[in-house]
Design an enzyme around this catalytic site. Structure first.
Site, short mmCIF file in Angstrom:
data_model
loop_
_atom_site.label_atom_id
_atom_site.label_comp_id
_atom_site.label_asym_id
_atom_site.label_seq_id
_atom_site.Cartn_x
_atom_site.Cartn_y
_atom_site.Cartn_z
N TRP A 1 33.62 -3.64 43.81
CA TRP A 1 32.43 -3.29 43.13
C TRP A 1 31.57 -2.78 44.24
O TRP A 1 30.57 -1.96 43.96
CB TRP A 1 32.11 -4.60 42.44
CG TRP A 1 31.62 -5.87 43.38
CD1 TRP A 1 32.10 -6.62 44.06
CD2 TRP A 1 30.14 -6.09 43.91
NE1 TRP A 1 31.49 -7.73 44.59
CE2 TRP A 1 30.11 -7.27 44.61
CE3 TRP A 1 28.76 -5.60 43.40
CZ2 TRP A 1 28.87 -7.87 45.05
CZ3 TRP A 1 27.64 -6.13 44.10
CH2 TRP A 1 27.76 -7.13 44.75
N ASP B 1 24.24 -1.09 34.52
CA ASP B 1 22.86 -1.54 34.41
C ASP B 1 22.04 -0.61 35.40
O ASP B 1 20.83 -0.81 35.28
CB ASP B 1 22.71 -3.10 34.97
CG ASP B 1 23.62 -3.11 36.41
OD1 ASP B 1 24.70 -2.49 36.76
OD2 ASP B 1 23.05 -4.05 37.07
N ARG C 1 24.10 -13.83 31.60
CA ARG C 1 22.62 -13.56 31.71
C ARG C 1 21.95 -13.10 30.32
O ARG C 1 21.01 -13.84 30.22
CB ARG C 1 22.51 -12.06 32.60
CG ARG C 1 22.43 -12.54 33.96
CD ARG C 1 23.53 -13.30 34.60
NE ARG C 1 23.37 -13.47 36.05
CZ ARG C 1 24.01 -12.44 36.80
NH1 ARG C 1 24.66 -11.58 36.47
NH2 ARG C 1 23.93 -12.65 38.18
N HIS D 1 26.96 -18.27 42.14
CA HIS D 1 26.48 -18.06 40.97
C HIS D 1 27.02 -19.14 39.77
O HIS D 1 27.38 -18.89 38.78
CB HIS D 1 27.23 -16.77 40.28
CG HIS D 1 26.49 -15.53 40.83
ND1 HIS D 1 25.32 -14.94 40.70
CD2 HIS D 1 27.18 -14.47 41.84
CE1 HIS D 1 25.22 -14.04 41.31
NE2 HIS D 1 26.20 -13.81 42.14
N TRP E 1 26.12 -5.59 33.60
CA TRP E 1 25.18 -6.68 33.89
C TRP E 1 24.25 -6.84 33.08
O TRP E 1 23.28 -5.81 32.83
CB TRP E 1 25.07 -6.86 35.40
CG TRP E 1 26.29 -6.75 36.13
CD1 TRP E 1 26.69 -5.66 37.06
CD2 TRP E 1 27.12 -7.76 36.44
NE1 TRP E 1 27.79 -6.15 37.61
CE2 TRP E 1 28.10 -7.39 37.62
CE3 TRP E 1 27.21 -9.13 35.95
CZ2 TRP E 1 29.24 -8.15 38.00
CZ3 TRP E 1 27.91 -10.07 36.59
CH2 TRP E 1 29.01 -9.41 37.34
N THR E 2 23.76 -7.85 32.82
CA THR E 2 22.75 -8.00 31.27
C THR E 2 21.50 -8.31 31.84
O THR E 2 20.69 -8.72 30.99
CB THR E 2 23.50 -8.41 30.17
OG1 THR E 2 23.88 -9.82 30.53
CG2 THR E 2 24.78 -7.76 29.49
N TYR F 1 28.52 1.14 37.32
CA TYR F 1 27.50 -0.19 36.79
C TYR F 1 26.47 0.25 36.09
O TYR F 1 25.36 0.98 36.30
CB TYR F 1 26.92 -0.62 38.27
CG TYR F 1 27.50 -1.77 38.90
CD1 TYR F 1 29.01 -1.93 39.02
CD2 TYR F 1 26.80 -3.08 39.40
CE1 TYR F 1 29.53 -3.10 39.61
CE2 TYR F 1 27.49 -4.21 39.98
CZ TYR F 1 28.70 -4.05 40.01
OH TYR F 1 29.57 -5.05 40.44
N GLU G 1 29.14 -12.93 45.89
CA GLU G 1 27.64 -13.24 46.50
C GLU G 1 27.44 -14.91 46.33
O GLU G 1 26.71 -15.46 45.73
CB GLU G 1 26.87 -12.70 45.21
CG GLU G 1 26.53 -11.27 45.31
CD GLU G 1 25.80 -10.50 44.10
OE1 GLU G 1 25.31 -9.64 44.71
OE2 GLU G 1 25.74 -11.32 43.29
N ASP H 1 27.29 -18.14 34.80
CA ASP H 1 26.74 -17.73 36.06
C ASP H 1 25.43 -18.60 36.04
O ASP H 1 25.19 -19.47 35.43
CB ASP H 1 25.97 -15.95 35.84
CG ASP H 1 25.95 -15.41 37.15
OD1 ASP H 1 25.22 -15.70 38.01
OD2 ASP H 1 26.67 -14.45 37.37
C1 ACM Z 1 28.90 -8.58 41.35
O1 ACM Z 1 28.18 -7.40 41.12
N1 ACM Z 1 28.05 -9.28 41.91
C2 ACM Z 1 30.10 -8.35 41.23
#
Ligand code: ACM
Length: 540
Positions: free
Chosen positions: A373, A400, A144, A244, A448-449, A398, A307, A173
């Site tokens: 997760w 973020d 990201r 992704h 996660w950025t 997490y 996802e 991604d």
């Molecule tokens: C994730 O947070 N999509 C693994």
């Protein structure tokens, strides 16, 4: 004052003073560790600290020794006025003993040029220590927002300092492909940059109009992997499929399910544009994984699996035809089938698959380790099905997620995950049998950025929460947050000496805020319901 807290610390009389006559002695097996320690101590102390084999005439030494009777990562650090003795069960154990030694020295030891007028005294102590878990990790999303190599090496040093041993690199991604693949050059020529980035977390958020990109060449990756290995950190790569994947589809449209040409994605969130499951697409990714396994010697290789909305597969006649040919009843089975083929390929290269807990919606190839997760549901289900588990429940690790209810938190997302909550991270669900619990390899923080557009911002989100998570993964015995906070107060000056722009306890500094950029905060109740809904198909 060690962080993570050690198993036992006994303070003794006196101190060891680092000086001109101090030498480092080590057996040949520990040459790399001795050279690392020398190069780490030298800049601030300006001491030569000659390193070599032990000699009976040696006086005033830092002595490194492997003692096979100790556990692999266990160490024993004994400081007297004459010697610093660091014994470990392996070079990794010795390395952690060296990290403990650095924490017994003044924080200025972390400065990168001579600090004048500083006494380099180490208090006499005996430390015994070993980790609780063997997977003590951090996932960094370099897709990201790219983290330049220079900053990634610094980040690796910060992990090593906290005795973390696994760096899971999320390399691909929708918004970017960050690793050079020689047989598919367009992955980085096209996929490594995007036109602009969504500014904020709301669906209707504006774009910033500014291109973003970057990638690691294969030479960069070899350097990163070797640099991490010298610090006893394994880099676990992740190539995320079949969702992704829009950056790859932008580079090679034949990987997608059809429809209009796609650009590298400029929006955040879950994306409907996924890979097709043609044999040619599998071959493409087998080739990618061949280069990845050549570059990364890690036992585990991540294939993502998270996802992946199945709408395009449902609507696509060719995908439906492939499902019939393969005898697959539904799209969930198709995803399992696709991932299973890549798992088989990894197995031929002697590797094990590592995947997000979404893969538990279908059968999971034996040997796969599952990253739980969406809370701890995946950890329970995977362990009960006999899979190894890496716990990374969103509400505990997490990074973020917003750090507080403070109105000035930058781009506040999801629920608050405070320092104290991060400190409470528990990787083992208490309702597993001992046999099931043995499958929990450990845990990791996930960074996660989407909203971290520079290494400075990563510092803000990661620290000091990562210090707390490192302790949860390393230290045994009951947690004591007050005791942790006391040791953290002594630890922050080390981070300051390194130049880490952590979040102050009182809230963000003015330049750490993002006025006017909207986040997407949730209440705990809303969030729990959201996650509970996501995991309905992996319960049991
Ligand atoms: C994730 O947070 N999509 C693994």
């Amino acid at each position: 004052m060690l962080l993570p807290r050690a198993t036992s610390v006994r303070t003794d009389e006196g101190e060891f003073l680092l000086g001109e006559s101090t030498v480092i002695t080590a057996s040949r097996k520990l040459t790399a560790t001795a050279l690392w320690l020398q190069s780490t101590l030298r800049p601030a102390t300006a001491l030569l600290l000659p390193a070599g084999p032990f000699h009976p005439a040696t006086r005033h030494s830092i002595t490194l020794e492997v003692r096979p009777e100790l556990g692999d990562e266990e160490y024993c650090l004994t400081v007297t006025p004459q010697t610093v003795l660091i014994e470990g069960g392996s070079p990794a154990g010795v390395f952690y003993g060296c990290q403990a030694l650095l924490q017994l020295l003044p924080p200025a030891v972390h400065r990168r040029a001579r600090v004048s007028g500083q006494r380099w005294a180490v208090p006499a102590v005996t430390v015994r220590d070993e980790p609780r878990f063997r997977w003590r990790g951090v996932m960094l999303d370099v897709a990201r927002h790219f983290m330049p190599k220079h900053d990634l090496l610094r980040f690796i040093d910060l992990l090593a300092m906290h005795r973390l041993n696994t760096l899971h690199l999320h390399l691909t991604d929708d918004q970017g492909w960050r690793v050079e693949i020689l047989r598919h050059r367009r992955l980085t020529e096209v996929g490594s940059w995007r036109r602009e980035s969504q500014l904020g977390a709301q669906d209707g958020a504006p774009g910033d109009g500014r291109p973003h990109g970057g990638y690691y060449t294969q030479a960069d990756i070899r350097e990163i992997v070797a640099y991490a290995a010298e610090r006893h950190i394994t880099v676990v790569p992740e190539i995320d499929v079949p969702g992704h994947s829009q950056a790859a589809i932008a580079a090679y449209p034949e990987l997608g399910v059809g429809g209009p040409a796609r650009e590298v994605h400029t929006r955040w969130g879950v994306n409907p544009n996924i890979l097709n499951t043609e044999e040619s697409t599998l071959d493409f990714y087998r080739g990618v994984l061949d280069e990845i396994t050549d570059l990364f010697p890690s036992r585990f290789v991540g294939i993502g699996g998270d996802e992946c909305p199945k709408d395009q597969w449902r609507a696509d006649p060719r995908t439906q035809e492939l499902m019939r040919e393969r005898g697959l009843a539904d799209e969930t089975q198709l995803q399992s089938w696709f991932i299973g083929r890549l798992g088989e390929h990894l197995a031929t290269r002697g590797r094990r698959m590592f995947a997000w807990d979404d893969v538990l919606e279908g059968p999971v190839p034996p040997g796969t380790a599952v990253a739980s997760w969406r809370g701890m549901t995946g950890a329970r289900t995977a362990a009960r099905r006999g899979h190894d588990v890496v716990s990374c429940p969103d509400d505990q690790v997490y990074l973020d997620y917003r750090q507080s209810e403070h109105p000035d938190e930058p781009i506040p997302f999801a629920v608050p995950l405070t320092l104290q909550e991060a400190y409470g991270f528990e990787p083992v669900p208490d309702d597993l049998t001992a046999h099931e619990a043995a499958h929990i390899l450990g845990g990791q923080a996930n960074i996660w950025t989407e909203h971290m557009d520079s290494p400075r911002t990563v510092d803000y989100y990661a620290f000091p929460r990562l210090c707390a998570i490192a302790e949860a993964l390393w230290s045994t015995g009951a947690r004591d947050f007050d005791d942790f906070r006391t040791r953290l107060a002594a630890h922050l000056p080390r981070l300051e000496a390194i130049g880490v722009e952590y979040r102050p306890e009182t809230g963000p500094l003015p330049w750490q805020t993002r006025p006017g950029i909207e986040g997407k905060p949730s209440t705990r109740l809303e969030w729990a319901a959201f996650i509970d809904d996501l995991v309905t198909h992996i319960k049991g």
